[in-house]
Scaffold this motif. Structure first.
Motif, PDB file in Angstrom:
ATOM      1  N   GLU A  63     -45.668 -39.606  -0.012  1.00 35.31           N
ATOM      2  CA  GLU A  63     -45.848 -39.359  -1.448  1.00 35.31           C
ATOM      3  C   GLU A  63     -44.646 -39.892  -2.223  1.00 35.31           C
ATOM      4  N   ALA A  64     -43.447 -39.683  -1.644  1.00 31.52           N
ATOM      5  CA  ALA A  64     -42.234 -40.164  -2.318  1.00 31.52           C
ATOM      6  C   ALA A  64     -42.268 -41.686  -2.442  1.00 31.52           C
ATOM      7  N   LEU A  65     -42.756 -42.364  -1.403  1.00 34.36           N
ATOM      8  CA  LEU A  65     -42.845 -43.827  -1.460  1.00 34.36           C
ATOM      9  C   LEU A  65     -43.897 -44.267  -2.472  1.00 34.36           C
ATOM     10  N   ARG A  66     -44.967 -43.482  -2.569  1.00 34.47           N
ATOM     11  CA  ARG A  66     -46.050 -43.878  -3.469  1.00 34.47           C
ATOM     12  C   ARG A  66     -45.677 -43.662  -4.933  1.00 34.47           C
ATOM     13  N   THR A  67     -44.758 -42.710  -5.184  1.00 37.06           N
ATOM     14  CA  THR A  67     -44.471 -42.372  -6.582  1.00 37.06           C
ATOM     15  C   THR A  67     -43.133 -42.916  -7.077  1.00 37.06           C
ATOM     16  N   THR A  68     -42.295 -43.428  -6.186  1.00 37.96           N
ATOM     17  CA  THR A  68     -40.993 -43.930  -6.650  1.00 37.96           C
ATOM     18  C   THR A  68     -41.183 -45.150  -7.555  1.00 37.96           C
ATOM     19  N   SER A  69     -40.246 -45.320  -8.476  1.00 39.54           N
ATOM     20  CA  SER A  69     -40.283 -46.532  -9.311  1.00 39.54           C
ATOM     21  C   SER A  69     -39.659 -47.714  -8.566  1.00 39.54           C
ATOM     22  N   ALA A  70     -39.105 -47.448  -7.391  1.00 39.40           N
ATOM     23  CA  ALA A  70     -38.521 -48.528  -6.580  1.00 39.40           C
ATOM     24  C   ALA A  70     -39.604 -49.470  -6.087  1.00 39.40           C
ATOM     25  N   ARG A  71     -39.212 -50.715  -5.789  1.00 41.32           N
ATOM     26  CA  ARG A  71     -40.096 -51.620  -5.079  1.00 41.32           C
ATOM     27  C   ARG A  71     -40.011 -51.270  -3.596  1.00 41.32           C
ATOM     28  N   VAL A  72     -41.125 -51.243  -2.920  1.00 40.66           N
ATOM     29  CA  VAL A  72     -41.128 -50.943  -1.490  1.00 40.66           C
ATOM     30  C   VAL A  72     -41.453 -52.230  -0.731  1.00 40.66           C
ATOM     31  N   VAL A  73     -40.502 -52.662   0.077  1.00 38.56           N
ATOM     32  CA  VAL A  73     -40.607 -53.963   0.746  1.00 38.56           C
ATOM     33  C   VAL A  73     -40.466 -53.763   2.254  1.00 38.56           C
ATOM     34  N   GLY A  74     -41.424 -54.257   3.010  1.00 43.30           N
ATOM     35  CA  GLY A  74     -41.360 -54.143   4.465  1.00 43.30           C
ATOM     36  C   GLY A  74     -41.015 -55.480   5.103  1.00 43.30           C
ATOM     37  N   VAL A  75     -40.428 -55.409   6.283  1.00 42.64           N
ATOM     38  CA  VAL A  75     -40.104 -56.611   7.053  1.00 42.64           C
ATOM     39  C   VAL A  75     -40.930 -56.569   8.338  1.00 42.64           C
ATOM     40  N   SER A  76     -41.643 -57.649   8.618  1.00 42.99           N
ATOM     41  CA  SER A  76     -42.550 -57.637   9.767  1.00 42.99           C
ATOM     42  C   SER A  76     -41.802 -57.577  11.098  1.00 42.99           C
ATOM     43  N   PRO A  77     -42.170 -56.631  11.971  1.00 43.19           N
ATOM     44  CA  PRO A  77     -41.602 -56.616  13.319  1.00 43.19           C
ATOM     45  C   PRO A  77     -42.361 -57.561  14.254  1.00 43.19           C
ATOM     46  N   ILE A  78     -43.406 -58.179  13.729  1.00 50.42           N
ATOM     47  CA  ILE A  78     -44.231 -59.092  14.536  1.00 50.42           C
ATOM     48  C   ILE A  78     -43.996 -60.512  14.047  1.00 50.42           C
ATOM     49  N   ILE A  79     -43.704 -61.394  14.969  1.00 45.56           N
ATOM     50  CA  ILE A  79     -43.495 -62.802  14.625  1.00 45.56           C
ATOM     51  C   ILE A  79     -44.461 -63.639  15.457  1.00 45.56           C
ATOM     52  N   GLY A  80     -45.323 -64.382  14.781  1.00 45.74           N
ATOM     53  CA  GLY A  80     -46.265 -65.259  15.484  1.00 45.74           C
ATOM     54  C   GLY A  80     -47.158 -64.487  16.450  1.00 45.74           C
ATOM     55  N   GLY A  81     -47.600 -63.300  16.048  1.00 45.10           N
ATOM     56  CA  GLY A  81     -48.526 -62.530  16.873  1.00 45.10           C
ATOM     57  C   GLY A  81     -47.890 -61.834  18.065  1.00 45.10           C
ATOM     58  N   ARG A  82     -46.563 -61.782  18.090  1.00 42.45           N
ATOM     59  CA  ARG A  82     -45.890 -61.113  19.213  1.00 42.45           C
ATOM     60  C   ARG A  82     -44.819 -60.162  18.702  1.00 42.45           C
ATOM     61  N   VAL A  83     -44.622 -59.078  19.437  1.00 41.37           N
ATOM     62  CA  VAL A  83     -43.455 -58.239  19.161  1.00 41.37           C
ATOM     63  C   VAL A  83     -42.246 -59.017  19.694  1.00 41.37           C
ATOM     64  N   VAL A  84     -41.181 -58.946  18.974  1.00 41.61           N
ATOM     65  CA  VAL A  84     -40.048 -59.777  19.353  1.00 41.61           C
ATOM     66  C   VAL A  84     -39.424 -59.271  20.648  1.00 41.61           C
ATOM     67  N   ARG A  85     -39.239 -57.966  20.720  1.00 42.65           N
ATOM     68  CA  ARG A  85     -38.721 -57.332  21.937  1.00 42.65           C
ATOM     69  C   ARG A  85     -39.476 -56.023  22.107  1.00 42.65           C
ATOM     70  N   GLY A  86     -39.502 -55.539  23.335  1.00 43.03           N
ATOM     71  CA  GLY A  86     -40.085 -54.219  23.549  1.00 43.03           C
ATOM     72  C   GLY A  86     -41.591 -54.268  23.710  1.00 43.03           C
ATOM     73  N   MET A  87     -42.217 -53.115  23.520  1.00 43.41           N
ATOM     74  CA  MET A  87     -43.611 -52.969  23.899  1.00 43.41           C
ATOM     75  C   MET A  87     -44.440 -52.375  22.764  1.00 43.41           C
ATOM     76  N   ALA A  88     -44.027 -52.693  21.531  1.00 42.54           N
ATOM     77  CA  ALA A  88     -44.715 -52.107  20.381  1.00 42.54           C
ATOM     78  C   ALA A  88     -46.172 -52.530  20.311  1.00 42.54           C
ATOM     79  N   ASP A  89     -46.504 -53.690  20.927  1.00 39.49           N
ATOM     80  CA  ASP A  89     -47.894 -54.147  20.873  1.00 39.49           C
ATOM     81  C   ASP A  89     -48.841 -53.143  21.535  1.00 39.49           C
ATOM     82  N   VAL A  90     -48.370 -52.507  22.613  1.00 39.82           N
ATOM     83  CA  VAL A  90     -49.216 -51.510  23.291  1.00 39.82           C
ATOM     84  C   VAL A  90     -49.488 -50.334  22.353  1.00 39.82           C
ATOM     85  N   CYS A  91     -48.472 -49.958  21.574  1.00 40.11           N
ATOM     86  CA  CYS A  91     -48.629 -48.844  20.624  1.00 40.11           C
ATOM     87  C   CYS A  91     -49.625 -49.226  19.530  1.00 40.11           C
ATOM     88  N   LEU A  92     -49.497 -50.450  19.026  1.00 44.89           N
ATOM     89  CA  LEU A  92     -50.398 -50.898  17.956  1.00 44.89           C
ATOM     90  C   LEU A  92     -51.840 -50.914  18.439  1.00 44.89           C
TER      91      LEU A  92
END
Ligand code: GDP
Ligand code: CA
Length: 321
Positions: free
Chosen positions: A221-250
């Motif tokens: 809710e705080a993210l939805r109502t803040t006047s700030a811009r909300v910017v995400g950075v992709s942990p996926i590059i070219g269809g792959r997780v860069v390190r680790g096993m996050a793809d299994v979680c997704l």
């Protein structure tokens, strides 16, 4: 006159979170801007051999202090394992989970202060005094929250057992965070988001790092109502997780391992989600139009956090987005 300096909040997990946080610190120093507040996932915290472990909090603290083991990717540089060997000899703890001696010093200090009645927020504040971190760290919540993995075969494992012992090789059906429904954001978390000019979602695991932070009642809710811009950075590059096993979680939560699918999973603020903009790797340029159509501004940048300069360039691009 200099433009006003941005107030920045970052939501982050451990390894990806700490690399990105180093970049944010460097970028803000260049801009002459005040310290950022980093809200750290505590969903994979646990009790082991009587001490409280906070894997993501420690990864970020050690990285900012410059005492992290950059080769191994976790724990303290130059650590030894004498106490761990003794714990194993007693049959205490988990045989597949190594605790370094210096790391155990951290856990003992933390556990002592928790037992004296300090909250996790206060403990982290005290720990942050040891080194000039240049970043304000807050746990996502002072409540104890776990992460459990429900397996396809019906078993339920603690996240660390599934991740570290089984290397995420047992097919998961779902992830649960016992305790999250009753958790409250740690003091300062929602205020910082409300007062921010920019909120950044680090390229951390969307399911078990950013997911639990967003699931603490009040944070989304705080993210939805803040006047700030909300910017995400992709942990996926070219269809792959860069390190680790996050793809299994997704996969377990029905999200494709692609930069665009993760952005759509977070959603546009204009459509009940949390994102205004999303940084995509150059490898994923083709997804930009799809995201723009979904109401998420797409910004294409190199996203490999190969060193602090590269992370700082990513952070700066996110701050400008
Ligand atoms: P954990 O808590 O230690 O698992 O770490 P995080 O959740 O913070 O980060 C793990 C995620 O970081 C991985 O799933 C990767 O996709 C992502 N990651 C790691 N290195 C990089 C990198 O150089 N660039 C980008 N864009 N993502 C990265
Ligand atoms: Ca983690």
């Amino acid at each position: 006159m200099r433009p006003p300096q941005p107030r920045v909040v970052v939501l982050a997990g451990g390894v990806g979170g700490s690399k990105f946080t180093l970049g944010v610190r460097a970028a803000l120093r260049r801009l002459g801007a005040p310290e950022a507040t980093v809200v750290v996932n505590t969903g994979d915290d646990l009790w082991l051999s009587g001490v409280r472990l906070q894997p993501d909090v420690d990864s970020i603290t050690y990285a900012l202090a410059g005492v992290n083991d950059t080769v191994r990717g976790w724990g303290r540089a130059g650590d030894t394992e004498r106490v761990n060997e003794e714990l194993q000899a007693w049959g205490a703890g988990w045989p597949w989970f190594t605790l370094g001696d210096l790391d155990l010093g951290t856990h003992l200090a933390r556990t002592g202060w928790l037992r004296e009645g300090l909250t996790p927020t206060q403990v982290l504040g005290r720990m942050a005094q040891r080194w000039p971190l240049g970043i304000r760290l807050l746990p996502m919540t002072d409540s104890e929250v776990d992460t459990h993995v429900l397996l396809e075969d019906g078993r339920r494992l603690h996240f660390q057992e599934w991740w570290t012992r089984h290397r995420a090789q047992l097919p998961p059906r779902a992830f649960e965070n016992p305790g999250i429904a009753d958790a409250v954001p740690a003091p300062g978390v929602t205020d910082a988001i409300a007062a921010a000019d920019v909120v950044l979602l680090a390229p951390s695991n969307p399911v078990v790092s950013i997911g639990p932070i967003l699931a603490v009642p009040g944070v989304r809710e705080a993210l939805r109502t803040t006047s700030a811009r909300v910017v995400g950075v992709s942990p996926i590059i070219g269809g792959r997780v860069v390190r680790g096993m996050a793809d299994v979680c997704l996969t377990a939560i029905g999200v494709e391992t692609s930069a665009a699918a993760v952005a759509r999973h977070y959603g546009a603020r204009s459509a009940e989600g949390v994102l205004d903009a999303w940084l995509l790797a150059e490898e994923d340029t083709a997804s930009a139009a799809e995201l723009e159509a979904a109401g998420i501004r797409a910004v294409v940048r190199p996203l490999w956090m190969s060193d602090e300069d590269a992370s700082a360039a990513i952070a700066e691009a996110a701050l400008r987005a």
